[in-house]
Write an enzyme that holds these catalytic residues in place. Structure first.
Site, PDB file in Angstrom:
ATOM      1  CD1 TRP A  21      -2.455  -1.311  11.438  1.00  0.00           C
ATOM      2  CD2 TRP A  21      -3.892  -1.046   9.318  1.00  0.00           C
ATOM      3  NE1 TRP A  21      -2.441  -2.444  10.563  1.00  0.00           N
ATOM      4  CE2 TRP A  21      -3.053  -2.293   9.472  1.00  0.00           C
ATOM      5  CE3 TRP A  21      -4.468  -0.690   8.535  1.00  0.00           C
ATOM      6  CZ2 TRP A  21      -3.332  -3.469   8.722  1.00  0.00           C
ATOM      7  CZ3 TRP A  21      -4.901  -1.500   7.487  1.00  0.00           C
ATOM      8  CH2 TRP A  21      -4.292  -2.943   7.541  1.00  0.00           C
ATOM      9  CG  ASP A  22      -2.766  -2.699  15.843  1.00  0.00           C
ATOM     10  OD1 ASP A  22      -2.941  -3.891  15.842  1.00  0.00           O
ATOM     11  OD2 ASP A  22      -1.924  -1.951  15.352  1.00  0.00           O
ATOM     12  CD  GLU A  42       4.309  -4.596   8.524  1.00  0.00           C
ATOM     13  OE1 GLU A  42       3.974  -3.429   9.279  1.00  0.00           O
ATOM     14  OE2 GLU A  42       4.510  -5.429   8.926  1.00  0.00           O
ATOM     15  CE  LYS A  86       4.335  -9.370   9.445  1.00  0.00           C
ATOM     16  NZ  LYS A  86       4.833  -7.984  10.033  1.00  0.00           N
ATOM     17  CD  GLN A  87      -0.590  -7.374   7.715  1.00  0.00           C
ATOM     18  OE1 GLN A  87       0.524  -7.245   8.094  1.00  0.00           O
ATOM     19  NE2 GLN A  87      -1.521  -6.483   8.228  1.00  0.00           N
TER      20      GLN A  87
END
Length: 832
Positions: A369-370, A508, A629-630
């Site tokens: 998805w970057d 994630e 995680k983010q």
């Protein structure tokens, strides 16, 4: 012109346009090689030494965009199939030997007295200087210059100047093409099959040699041809032809202090290329037509000069001189790697956006998805490239429809990891080096990649006004994505609410609940809100296109009034969870999870970015904890203005107060490990209004992520392209408060105190606009042209800007920083 005439690395080592390294550091060589990669969007070559081989320290490799191959491996009692970006035959090898005996130059055979390597960002050149001694103490200076042509995408060249310093006599030079390569860049993949190329066939004629091979499963033919010349008037030459290798060897007489030059030009073609008959024939013809190295170099540098004219971004900062140059250099490094991974040469390749660039084999070269973090930068610089890259998704709609059917849904579901044909490439397991166990990988449940595709389609249209793209491609993508979300939404008739169950958000660490790991979570807030946004945009597209195109489009797509009404209803009734505090919940039940003892884990492990690996090694799981995680919920503040987010939540029936945004940011920031390079980018963005010093600090950390290899050695496996583009985009859009929404270019600038001046050029609706911003001034100049006037708002003031005119707005708002409380985004502000 010799290399010595043209470059002195030491003299410009502190330049913001030169990334330099001195000495040899075995532990850092892989990272340096990735960061010193040179490419052109079609082809890229890592910055390994020409005399090096893959030995665990060095990893010479060349990749071509879109060249994938699939291999089966037996691991841990299971057979798995993995598709990978293929390491192609190595065109670089050049080595030498002094005299008739002794070893050939290699990393472990000659003593390195001096070593200095650099990447010239302005001109796209890899520069190297070394002084070496052979076992007989014969000292030789070598200067090399390498490029992968931005002018002629199939060509690359290497110039080597050799100067004996304390000896004269016979010098032997060997130039090869090496087809004995494999994919061996990622330690985690050590147990997987690596040999993607068949045994090569070779040939030579005169000063030219060639090698052709084929990928084992995808059957892509790959041809590399090379021409090598030496400056000696009468060199002795012989062919070198051994299994998997082909080339030439020269014997020349050299004198102390007199340089001898070796020029090597290579051509690379594959059977995926357009307008060729056969790769070997194409490579040999391209090489025959290629000019000499100085002419190739001149054309290449001119192409880079033109490219940088599309990417200007400069700033002044209140930093010590060295820090300011370092920050500028980091931004230039990031822009450089984006530009050489995604260029006009990429546009016709039907290759997506590889998350790790063409710089290594991390993530097997897959597309994630970057692009959500990359396209905003490209939209406002080279929108035609965004258009071409969006077609990578459009061409894979049939595969996305198949994936949706496998999930029991209508519409289209794009895979979390994509490669050649768009099938789901996410592996079922990944290796945990801490526990030495294979862990289940359930990230294929990250259906939110669909939301990224839709967001990118709509925002490309908003920037460009390209209604033909919207009609021909974009509307179909939006419709099929809307159908998927409508199909998986479960209706609760009592509350008249819809639930999205069994999904994963961007974080994630949560692939399920503690009692049902891997089954996904319910009602992820990011997914619910963005699904409502996507459904509303499909309705907007239907309205926009109705006046410009016939109903044939909607008839072809099978869109009915009933379906449109259902999408409208769904967009208003999706369930969004909240914590007991009134803040947005990451997903339903998030507030019931345990709190992690953050201090204890940091004291025990130091860096806990990959907390999932740490806990699995302890037979525990991140599914039990309020730990991310983010950014997940906070992605909403990254993609949407406070205005938009409030509007959507009100549409969904929630009395959302944007004054809660700062507390929401603080709540989740305190529970995030930053285990992804994208995490600091997102947090730098969302803090830009609430705590500008913290935002600036996180941006500086994000700029260093690859340069300092802060992700525990992963940069050697490829740069993190999304984070690189997004750091530049923070300067371009975040600190300027720039939005493209409702046929209006909106600005709400809030520069951090440390950022005193910002200058850049953008393209919007056919205009080239030059921006100059300080704490008290917004200056916009539209270059002369034929584009229609545009509407620009600066804070709450609306202006109309014509081609060739100038807009200057004084900022009266004081630039005082906030350190943690208040200063939420105004209604039209970006982020929080």
């Amino acid at each position: 012109m010799t290399i010595a005439d043209d470059c002195s690395l030491c003299a410009v080592a502190d330049s913001e346009w030169l990334l330099t390294y001195t000495g040899i550091d075995p532990a850092a060589e892989g990272t340096r090689e990735a960061l010193l990669t040179v490419g052109n969007g079609y082809l890229a070559t890592r910055g390994a030494a020409p005399e090096a081989t893959a030995d665990g320290i060095h990893y010479p490799a060349t990749y071509a965009a879109g060249v994938y191959n699939r291999l089966d491996s037996g691991v841990d009692g299971r057979v798995r199939s993995d598709e990978s970006l293929v390491n192609l035959p190595n065109w670089l090898p050049i080595t030498l030997r002094a005299g008739d005996e002794g070893p050939w130059l290699a990393p472990d055979t000659w003593k390195v007295v001096h070593h200095h390597v650099a990447l010239d960002l302005r001109r796209g050149l890899h520069l190297r200087e070394l002084v070496v001694e052979d076992p007989q103490c014969r000292r030789t200076r070598i200067r090399q210059e390498r490029l992968v042509s931005m002018d002629r995408p199939h060509l690359a060249c290497l110039r080597t100047a050799v100067t004996p310093q304390n000896w004269s006599g016979t010098l032997r030079v060997r130039s090869l093409l090496d087809g004995r390569v494999r994919n061996d860049n990622v330690a985690e993949f050590a147990a997987l099959a690596k040999d993607h190329l068949a045994e090569p066939l070779t040939g030579h004629h005169g000063d030219t040699c060639w090698l052709v091979t084929e990928t084992r499963q995808s059957r892509i033919r790959v041809a590399v041809a090379a021409r090598t010349t030496v400056s000696d008037d009468n060199p002795g030459r012989c062919e070198v032809d051994s299994p998997g290798r082909v080339g030439h060897q020269w014997t020349v007489l050299v004198e102390a202090g007199v340089p001898m030059t070796v020029d090597k030009t290579a051509a690379v073609f594959t059977s995926r290329d357009n307008a060729i008959s056969e790769p070997v024939d194409a490579a040999r013809k391209e090489l025959a037509d290629a000019p000499d190295v100085p002419a190739l170099r001149a054309a290449h540098m001119l192409a880079w000069e033109h490219l940088w004219q599309l990417l200007p971004l400069s700033f002044d900062a209140d930093l010590r001189s060295g820090e300011e140059i370092g920050a500028r250099r980091a931004v230039n490094v990031h822009l450089f790697h984006v530009a050489q991974t995604l260029s006009r040469h990429t546009a016709d390749l039907d290759a997506g956006v590889p998350a790790r660039g063409l710089h290594g084999e991390g993530y097997r070269g897959h597309v994630f998805w970057d692009e959500l973090f990359i396209f905003p930068l490209l939209n406002l610089r080279v929108p035609e490239l965004t258009r071409a890259l969006l077609l990578y998704r459009y061409r894979r709609l049939p595969q996305a429809r198949r994936l949706a059917r496998l999930a029991g849904a209508a519409g289209a579901l794009f895979p979390w990891q994509s490669g050649s044909d768009g099938r789901e490439e996410t592996p079922e397991y990944f290796y945990n080096p801490r526990s030495r166990r294979w862990m289940a990988d359930n990230s294929r449940r990250q259906y939110h990649v669909n939301l990224a595709v839709a967001y990118n389609v709509w925002h490309y249209y908003q920037v460009t006004g390209d209604i033909d793209f919207l009609a021909a491609y974009g509307a179909e993508l939006l419709v099929e994505i809307a159908r998927f979300w409508a199909a998986i939404a479960e209706h609760d008739p009592v509350a008249d609410r819809y639930h999205l169950r069994g999904v994963m958000g961007p974080d994630e660490f949560h692939d399920g609940y503690p009692d049902r790991p891997g089954a996904g979570v319910d009602d992820n807030a990011y997914i619910a809100v963005m699904t409502s946004w996507v459904l509303a945009r499909v309705l907007d597209a239907h309205e926009v296109l109705g006046g410009h195109h016939t109903e044939d489009l909607w008839l072809r797509l099978g869109v009915t009034d009933t379906e449109l009404r259902h999408w409208d209803h769904l967009s208003r009734r999706l369930h969004v969870p909240f914590l007991s505090s009134g803040l947005l919940a990451q997903f339903d039940g998030y507030g019931d999870l345990d709190e992690l003892d953050w201090d204890a884990y940091r004291a025990r492990y130091g860096d806990i970015g990959r907390l999932d690996l740490v806990l699995e090694a302890e037979n525990d799981t991140t599914n039990r904890y309020q730990a991310s995680k983010q950014a997940d919920v906070l992605m909403l503040f990254y993609l949407l203005s406070a205005d938009e987010l409030t509007e959507i939540l009100h549409r969904l029936g929630h009395d959302f107060d944007p004054a809660t945004i700062p507390d929401t940011v603080a709540h989740y920031l305190a529970r995030t490990t930053h285990g992804s390079t994208l995490s600091r980018v997102v947090h730098a963005w969302v803090l830009s209004r609430r705590d500008r010093p913290a935002s600036w600090r996180l941006l500086r950390e994000a700029l260093d992520a690859d340069l300092a290899d802060t992700q525990n050695g992963t940069t050697r496996e490829g740069i993190h392209l999304g984070a690189m583009a997004a750091t530049a985009d923070i300067l371009q859009r975040c600190y300027t408060g720039l939005e493209t929404r409702g046929d209006t270019l909106r600005l709400h600038p809030r520069l951090p105190d440390a950022l005193t001046q910002l200058d850049f050029d953008l393209r919007y609706r056919g205009h080239w606009l030059r921006f100059h911003l300080t704490h008290d001034l917004v200056d916009i100049h539209a270059r002369p042209g034929a584009a229609a006037p545009i509407i620009i708002t600066v804070d709450d003031e609306t202006h109309t800007l014509h081609s060739g005119t100038h807009l200057r707005v004084r900022q009266t708002r004081p630039p005082a920083e906030n350190t943690g409380q208040g200063d939420r985004a105004p209604a039209d502000g970006k982020g929080a």
